[in-house]
Enzyme design. Structure first.
Site, PDB file in Angstrom:
ATOM      1  N   ARG A  46       0.792  -1.222   0.000  1.00 54.75           N
ATOM      2  CA  ARG A  46       0.000   0.000   0.000  1.00 54.75           C
ATOM      3  C   ARG A  46       0.827   1.277   0.000  1.00 54.75           C
ATOM      4  NH1 ARG A  46      -3.006  -3.985   1.821  1.00 54.75           N
ATOM      5  NH2 ARG A  46      -1.089  -4.523   2.882  1.00 54.75           N
ATOM      6  N   THR A  47       1.825   1.335   0.871  1.00 48.56           N
ATOM      7  CA  THR A  47       2.541   2.604   1.021  1.00 48.56           C
ATOM      8  C   THR A  47       3.243   2.973  -0.281  1.00 48.56           C
ATOM      9  OG1 THR A  47       2.791   2.174   3.373  1.00 48.56           O
ATOM     10  CG2 THR A  47       4.225   3.863   2.432  1.00 48.56           C
ATOM     11  N   ARG A  49      11.360   3.526   3.047  1.00 45.61           N
ATOM     12  CA  ARG A  49      10.977   2.571   4.100  1.00 45.61           C
ATOM     13  C   ARG A  49      12.199   1.716   4.380  1.00 45.61           C
ATOM     14  NH1 ARG A  49       5.716  -1.156   4.288  1.00 45.61           N
ATOM     15  NH2 ARG A  49       4.940   0.837   5.046  1.00 45.61           N
ATOM     16  N   LYS A 103      26.244  -3.000  -1.126  1.00 53.07           N
ATOM     17  CA  LYS A 103      27.703  -2.826  -1.204  1.00 53.07           C
ATOM     18  C   LYS A 103      28.232  -2.043   0.001  1.00 53.07           C
ATOM     19  CE  LYS A 103      27.515  -2.413  -6.253  1.00 53.07           C
ATOM     20  NZ  LYS A 103      27.738  -1.472  -7.358  1.00 53.07           N
ATOM     21  N   HIS A 131       5.544   5.997  11.329  1.00 47.72           N
ATOM     22  CA  HIS A 131       4.977   5.874   9.984  1.00 47.72           C
ATOM     23  C   HIS A 131       4.006   7.053   9.827  1.00 47.72           C
ATOM     24  CE1 HIS A 131       3.600   4.271   6.309  1.00 47.72           C
ATOM     25  NE2 HIS A 131       3.313   3.027   6.653  1.00 47.72           N
TER      26      HIS A 131
HETATM   27  C1  NCD Z   1       2.079  -1.129   8.193  1.00 49.43           C
HETATM   28  C2  NCD Z   1       3.576  -0.919   8.285  1.00 49.43           C
HETATM   29  O1  NCD Z   1       4.316  -1.184   7.328  1.00 49.43           O
HETATM   30  O2  NCD Z   1       3.980  -0.444   9.337  1.00 49.43           O
HETATM   31  N1  NCD Z   1       1.638  -1.298   6.886  1.00 49.43           N
HETATM   32  C3  NCD Z   1       1.312  -0.186   6.136  1.00 49.43           C
HETATM   33  O3  NCD Z   1       2.145   0.630   5.819  1.00 49.43           O
HETATM   34  N2  NCD Z   1       0.028  -0.013   5.825  1.00 49.43           N
HETATM   35  C4  NCD Z   1       1.540  -2.131   9.131  1.00 49.43           C
HETATM   36  C5  NCD Z   1       2.130  -3.505   9.173  1.00 49.43           C
HETATM   37  O4  NCD Z   1       3.044  -3.855   8.451  1.00 49.43           O
HETATM   38  O5  NCD Z   1       1.629  -4.286   9.992  1.00 49.43           O
END
Ligand code: NCD
Length: 310
Positions: free
Chosen positions: A58-59, A109, A88, A137
């Site tokens: 999703r993100t 991320r 590397k 997040h």
């Molecule tokens: C979450 C995350 O990556 O922190 N997912 C997201 O971005 N919607 C929640 C999760 O991984 O449980």
């Protein structure tokens, strides 16, 4: 001009309530424009880079579609841990130094807390934290606020239960701090081993919103307006045995919601494993898929504000 212009987005508590309200308003405008099938081109000629060192559906996709729907373009490293120069030994600071030559804004991320900040320190372009380990997040918190506002019609005077892995779940760390800027009652529903970290609790205390603890999920469903359910973050556990000891502890199902507070909504950042039974999916209060869809509008607003096109 937006106060977010050229700013990094690293933590939820970097925003004032007023700034959050403006983001939510702009997200509403983006939603209306998309629903009216307007062709937006304000981001033409701008490039978003997404650097993902951890899995994501999703993100990453919602950031990328947000940029594309604003007429911009995207560059993506989906498995940055193995396919980028990180393999590397390049530092995130150095990666940041490079990324500004390729893109106008970047989303990262990464499994390490503080990683987005490190990239941002190297980069001369705005960096957005798409999840830094067990840290934060913040953009998930924005879409969570947007969802609560649209599902309940307000952010004030609500009781919001945070359920599941509050220790490792970065979404609840960001969301709790953002919600604390409104008149909400927060409740933590988690086994002791997965309790909300002390530093988040201290921040909530300072904001005058110390959460209460509710052990029993049935009680929480009766008392809360929103249950924000999270996945037990298996990948953050040292070993299988400690994960097995806490998994499956809280499961939201249809029966629980039907016996809960009238108007109760269920949210989840997704992906879910077994903490929401699929028999709840068709309930009017099951908001989690609508919540995920809201990510596009909110991320459109955020990108446009950071790059100064709104
Ligand atoms: C979450 C995350 O990556 O922190 N997912 C997201 O971005 N919607 C929640 C999760 O991984 O449980």
């Amino acid at each position: 001009m937006s106060s977010l212009l050229n700013r990094d987005v690293i933590r939820a508590d970097q925003f004032t309530r007023e700034e959050l309200e403006i983001i939510l308003q702009n997200a509403g405008r983006m939603e209306n424009a998309l629903r009216a099938r307007e062709r937006l081109t304000t981001m033409a000629g701008q490039v978003l880079a997404t650097l993902f060192y951890e899995p994501s559906t999703r993100t990453r996709l919602s950031f990328e579609t947000a940029m594309l729907r604003l007429g911009g373009q995207t560059l993506s490293v989906a498995e940055a841990k193995t396919s980028s120069s990180a393999a590397k030994g390049e530092t995130l600071f150095d990666t940041g130094k490079m990324i500004e030559a390729y893109a106008d804004v970047a989303v990262i991320r990464h499994p390490q807390q503080g990683s987005a900040q490190e990239l941002a320190e190297g980069a001369g372009i705005p960096v957005i934290n798409g999840g830094d380990g067990t840290g934060e997040h913040p953009t998930q918190a924005l879409l969570d606020l947007y969802t609560i506002l649209h599902e309940k019609g307000r952010l004030d005077d609500l009781t919001i239960g945070l359920v599941g892995d509050l220790k490792h779940g970065r979404t609840v760390h960001s969301l709790a701090k953002a919600l604390a800027l409104w008149h909400v009652r927060l409740a933590c529903v988690a086994p002791e081993a997965l309790a909300m970290p002390g530093d988040v609790l201290r921040d909530l205390d300072l904001l005058g919103r110390p959460p209460q603890s509710i052990d029993n999920l049935t009680t929480a469903a009766r008392e809360c307006d929103v249950l924000y359910v999270t996945r037990i973050q298996k990948e953050r556990f040292a070993d299988q045995a400690s994960y097995d000891a806490v998994k499956g502890g809280y499961v939201v199902n249809r029966d629980l919601v039907e016996h809960g507070k009238p108007g109760l909504i269920i949210m989840h950042p997704l992906p879910r494993v077994d903490e929401i039974a699929t028999d709840a999916d068709t309930l009017p209060g099951a908001a989690y898929f609508r919540q995920a869809a809201n990510g596009v509008f909110v991320r459109m607003a955020l990108l446009a504000m950071v790059l100064g096109t709104v």
